[in-house]
Write an enzyme that holds these catalytic residues in place. Structure first.
Site, PDB file in Angstrom:
ATOM      1  N   GLU A  89       0.825  -1.203   0.000  1.00  0.00           N
ATOM      2  CA  GLU A  89       0.000   0.000   0.000  1.00  0.00           C
ATOM      3  C   GLU A  89       0.853   1.244   0.000  1.00  0.00           C
ATOM      4  O   GLU A  89       1.986   1.235   0.491  1.00  0.00           O
ATOM      5  CB  GLU A  89      -0.932  -0.038   1.205  1.00  0.00           C
ATOM      6  CG  GLU A  89      -1.961  -1.129   0.963  1.00  0.00           C
ATOM      7  CD  GLU A  89      -2.926  -1.360   2.086  1.00  0.00           C
ATOM      8  OE1 GLU A  89      -2.729  -0.797   3.169  1.00  0.00           O
ATOM      9  OE2 GLU A  89      -3.875  -2.110   1.845  1.00  0.00           O
ATOM     10  N   CYS A 110       6.877  -6.937   6.943  1.00  0.00           N
ATOM     11  CA  CYS A 110       8.051  -6.398   7.640  1.00  0.00           C
ATOM     12  C   CYS A 110       8.568  -7.458   8.593  1.00  0.00           C
ATOM     13  O   CYS A 110       7.780  -8.093   9.302  1.00  0.00           O
ATOM     14  CB  CYS A 110       7.681  -5.134   8.413  1.00  0.00           C
ATOM     15  SG  CYS A 110       9.084  -4.408   9.287  1.00  0.00           S
ATOM     16  N   CYS A 114       7.058  -5.423  15.269  1.00  0.00           N
ATOM     17  CA  CYS A 114       6.622  -4.566  16.387  1.00  0.00           C
ATOM     18  C   CYS A 114       5.180  -4.930  16.751  1.00  0.00           C
ATOM     19  O   CYS A 114       4.331  -5.074  15.857  1.00  0.00           O
ATOM     20  CB  CYS A 114       6.716  -3.100  15.988  1.00  0.00           C
ATOM     21  SG  CYS A 114       8.368  -2.641  15.419  1.00  0.00           S
ATOM     22  N   GLY A 180       7.084  -1.847   5.947  1.00  0.00           N
ATOM     23  CA  GLY A 180       8.458  -2.333   5.883  1.00  0.00           C
ATOM     24  C   GLY A 180       9.490  -1.435   6.516  1.00  0.00           C
ATOM     25  O   GLY A 180       9.219  -0.281   6.855  1.00  0.00           O
ATOM     26  N   GLU A 181      10.687  -1.985   6.681  1.00  0.00           N
ATOM     27  CA  GLU A 181      11.797  -1.266   7.312  1.00  0.00           C
ATOM     28  C   GLU A 181      12.811  -0.871   6.229  1.00  0.00           C
ATOM     29  O   GLU A 181      13.543  -1.729   5.703  1.00  0.00           O
ATOM     30  CB  GLU A 181      12.442  -2.173   8.383  1.00  0.00           C
ATOM     31  CG  GLU A 181      13.735  -1.662   8.951  1.00  0.00           C
ATOM     32  CD  GLU A 181      13.726  -0.179   9.336  1.00  0.00           C
ATOM     33  OE1 GLU A 181      12.817   0.272  10.034  1.00  0.00           O
ATOM     34  OE2 GLU A 181      14.656   0.530   8.916  1.00  0.00           O
ATOM     35  N   SER A 235      11.706   5.537  14.947  1.00  0.00           N
ATOM     36  CA  SER A 235      10.531   5.074  15.684  1.00  0.00           C
ATOM     37  C   SER A 235      11.013   4.523  17.015  1.00  0.00           C
ATOM     38  O   SER A 235      11.357   3.355  17.132  1.00  0.00           O
ATOM     39  CB  SER A 235       9.811   3.985  14.877  1.00  0.00           C
ATOM     40  OG  SER A 235       9.382   4.536  13.666  1.00  0.00           O
ATOM     41  N   LEU A 236      11.052   5.413  17.994  1.00  0.00           N
ATOM     42  CA  LEU A 236      11.651   5.027  19.272  1.00  0.00           C
ATOM     43  C   LEU A 236      10.645   4.263  20.149  1.00  0.00           C
ATOM     44  O   LEU A 236      10.981   3.262  20.775  1.00  0.00           O
ATOM     45  CB  LEU A 236      12.152   6.294  19.982  1.00  0.00           C
ATOM     46  CG  LEU A 236      12.894   6.076  21.292  1.00  0.00           C
ATOM     47  CD1 LEU A 236      14.125   5.203  21.107  1.00  0.00           C
ATOM     48  CD2 LEU A 236      13.290   7.417  21.911  1.00  0.00           C
ATOM     49  N   CYS A 360       0.237   5.132   8.926  1.00  0.00           N
ATOM     50  CA  CYS A 360       1.279   4.180   8.554  1.00  0.00           C
ATOM     51  C   CYS A 360       1.219   2.836   9.265  1.00  0.00           C
ATOM     52  O   CYS A 360       1.382   1.796   8.648  1.00  0.00           O
ATOM     53  CB  CYS A 360       2.652   4.821   8.705  1.00  0.00           C
ATOM     54  SG  CYS A 360       2.922   6.031   7.396  1.00  0.00           S
TER      55      CYS A 360
HETATM   56  N1  SAH Z   1       9.588   0.533   9.624  1.00  0.00           N
HETATM   57  C1  SAH Z   1       9.773   1.927   9.725  1.00  0.00           C
HETATM   58  C2  SAH Z   1       8.855   2.738   8.849  1.00  0.00           C
HETATM   59  C3  SAH Z   1       7.452   2.250   8.762  1.00  0.00           C
HETATM   60  S1  SAH Z   1       6.514   2.233  10.277  1.00  0.00           S
HETATM   61  C4  SAH Z   1       9.670   2.387  11.148  1.00  0.00           C
HETATM   62  O1  SAH Z   1       9.281   1.605  12.004  1.00  0.00           O
HETATM   63  O2  SAH Z   1      10.012   3.533  11.404  1.00  0.00           O
HETATM   64  C5  SAH Z   1       6.039   3.939  10.302  1.00  0.00           C
HETATM   65  C6  SAH Z   1       5.593   4.473  11.648  1.00  0.00           C
HETATM   66  O3  SAH Z   1       4.319   3.977  12.016  1.00  0.00           O
HETATM   67  C7  SAH Z   1       6.525   4.158  12.790  1.00  0.00           C
HETATM   68  O4  SAH Z   1       6.887   5.359  13.428  1.00  0.00           O
HETATM   69  C8  SAH Z   1       5.690   3.289  13.696  1.00  0.00           C
HETATM   70  O5  SAH Z   1       6.075   3.458  15.014  1.00  0.00           O
HETATM   71  C9  SAH Z   1       4.302   3.799  13.411  1.00  0.00           C
HETATM   72  N2  SAH Z   1       3.229   2.875  13.760  1.00  0.00           N
HETATM   73  C10 SAH Z   1       3.228   1.544  13.610  1.00  0.00           C
HETATM   74  N3  SAH Z   1       2.031   1.038  14.009  1.00  0.00           N
HETATM   75  C11 SAH Z   1       1.286   2.082  14.419  1.00  0.00           C
HETATM   76  C12 SAH Z   1      -0.056   2.209  14.914  1.00  0.00           C
HETATM   77  N4  SAH Z   1      -0.859   1.161  15.020  1.00  0.00           N
HETATM   78  N5  SAH Z   1      -0.494   3.442  15.237  1.00  0.00           N
HETATM   79  C13 SAH Z   1       0.291   4.526  15.049  1.00  0.00           C
HETATM   80  N6  SAH Z   1       1.531   4.475  14.548  1.00  0.00           N
HETATM   81  C14 SAH Z   1       2.035   3.258  14.258  1.00  0.00           C
HETATM   82 FE1  SF4 Z   2       8.093  -2.846  10.680  1.00  0.00          FE
HETATM   83 FE2  SF4 Z   2       8.025  -0.199  11.226  1.00  0.00          FE
HETATM   84 FE3  SF4 Z   2       5.847  -1.743  11.615  1.00  0.00          FE
HETATM   85 FE4  SF4 Z   2       7.930  -2.038  13.212  1.00  0.00          FE
HETATM   86  S1  SF4 Z   2       6.674  -0.190  13.012  1.00  0.00           S
HETATM   87  S2  SF4 Z   2       6.798  -3.710  12.266  1.00  0.00           S
HETATM   88  S3  SF4 Z   2       9.635  -1.682  11.810  1.00  0.00           S
HETATM   89  S4  SF4 Z   2       6.819  -1.302   9.652  1.00  0.00           S
END
Ligand code: SAH
Ligand code: SF4
Length: 372
Positions: A89, A110, A114, A180-181, A235-236, A360
């Site tokens: 997407e 990915c 997480c 994805g990462e 993404s801390l 995202c």
């Molecule tokens: N993999 C990379 C980029 C894609 S994730 C990363 O983790 O940074 C993009 C962002 O979406 C990250 O900052 C992640 O913490 C956030 N994210 C993931 N799941 C989420 C959710 N359910 N609600 C809000 N933000 C979320």
């Molecule tokens: Fe992958 Fe980013 Fe989602 Fe974590 S937050 S599973 S690194 S896409």
């Protein structure tokens, strides 16, 4: 075997592949790809016989939009079918005053897993190619042009865009924050960005591109050393290492000390201010300890903290089986105040796109449109 796909090739690779032609032809073709044509037939300054030969030997693109959903807030989410049937997407987020942001995916699924992320719950299918990443940008730019035309932004926009043309301004920012990462697919992300930022083509400014990572130290250092000079977001989620391991299992392989050292390296190399993204999970990472650990982590770095209330995704749970929930507005506000009191710069950008599951962390759910 399928034909080589041209749209993901940086200019020098395109020229090498087309070395049976005079060099200026490769430059012309690169410009047509950047302009967004979807067939060789549209490349009007090439002789007809050459257009036909190219169409027989090469493909311009490899993927196709097979679903589209629009939110009342202006967010457009596209479902894209890849050549092997995998689906990803891409999202166009509408900002204020007609500024639109393209959110690109870099992997199908990915591997980071997480616990709060829809994409992570899908598991990992494969890395995307440069072409598949560039194509998302082209699809979203076309959607942005349609949206701009529908909103009557046409005339003023064209004048303001000047030599760059309307297409050049339809998307104001790119965020590499989709599925994805990106730093686990850096080689292809790099090639795609070489195409998207090339002056002779799409000419997108690197400073208007933000790459978001879950914290792959070696990848951050590689980016700092070899570029491209894009902005960085981490993404801390939490700077409490034990809690982060449970929420983001990749922390076991990439400790916070490694990540911090990599961020410092990125800033020494001139990378500019880094955004620390904190998805707020109600009752989990908004404690006093999280605020204190974050202040400690941020010390010595130039950062802004972006608080994102968790977007609900059904079925996601913590590792000990507790369902996740959004923070209450009071909880989020109290946490923000704690961070500010600790001297941190905080933004609370409520991301758009929740209505179409286009924020995202919610990617991976748009059903495919039936073609017949
Ligand atoms: N993999 C990379 C980029 C894609 S994730 C990363 O983790 O940074 C993009 C962002 O979406 C990250 O900052 C992640 O913490 C956030 N994210 C993931 N799941 C989420 C959710 N359910 N609600 C809000 N933000 C979320
Ligand atoms: Fe992958 Fe980013 Fe989602 Fe974590 S937050 S599973 S690194 S896409």
């Amino acid at each position: 075997m399928s034909s080589p796909v041209l749209c993901g090739l940086p200019p020098e690779e395109l020229a090498a592949l087309l070395n049976f032609l005079p060099r200026f032809r490769a430059a012309q073709i690169f410009k047509w790809i950047a302009a967004g044509v979807s067939s060789f037939a549209e490349m009007k300054n090439l002789p007809l016989s050459l257009r036909e030969e190219l169409a027989g030997r090469f493909a311009l693109r490899s993927s196709a939009v097979d679903a589209r959903r629009e939110d009342p807030d202006g967010t457009v989410k596209l479902g894209v079918r890849l050549a092997d049937g995998a689906r990803i997407e891409a999202v166009l987020l509408a900002g204020g005053n007609g500024r639109r942001t393209a959110c690109l995916s870099t992997q199908a699924g990915c591997p980071a897993g997480c616990v709060f992320c829809k994409t992570g719950s899908l598991g990992f299918t494969r890395n995307l190619t440069s072409a598949e990443i560039v194509e998302q940008f082209l699809f979203l730019r076309a959607a942005a042009l349609e949206e701009a035309a529908a909103a009557g932004e046409g005339a003023a926009e064209s004048r303001a865009a000047g030599a760059k043309g309307r297409a050049g301004r339809a998307v104001a920012n790119i965020v590499i924050m989709g599925m994805g990462e990106p730093l686990l697919n850096l080689a292809e992300v790099r090639r795609a960005l070489a195409v998207i930022t090339c002056r002779q083509g799409m000419d997108f400014s690197k400073r208007r591109i933000t790459l978001s990572t879950c914290g792959i130290g070696a990848g951050i250092i590689d980016l700092a050393e070899k570029g491209p000079a894009v902005r960085l977001a981490l993404s801390l989620t939490t700077a409490d290492e034990a809690l982060r391991r449970r929420l983001m299992p990749i922390t076991e392989a990439h400790h916070l000390s490694e990540i911090k050292e990599a961020l410092a390296c990125f800033q020494r190399a001139g990378g500019g201010r880094i955004t620390l993204e904190l998805v707020l999970l109600g009752g989990i990472n908004t404690r006093g300890e999280d605020a204190a650990a974050l202040a400690d982590f941020a010390r010595g770095l130039d950062v802004v903290v972006n608080l994102i209330p968790w977007n609900p995704v059904e079925g996601l749970k913590t590792d000990d089986g507790r369902p996740l929930r959004q923070p209450s507005s009071g909880e989020a506000a109290a946490f923000a105040s704690r961070l500010e009191a600790a001297g941190l710069k905080v933004t609370r950008r409520f991301r758009k796109g929740r209505g179409v599951m286009g924020a995202c962390g919610q990617l991976g759910v748009l059903p495919e449109r039936r073609e017949d």
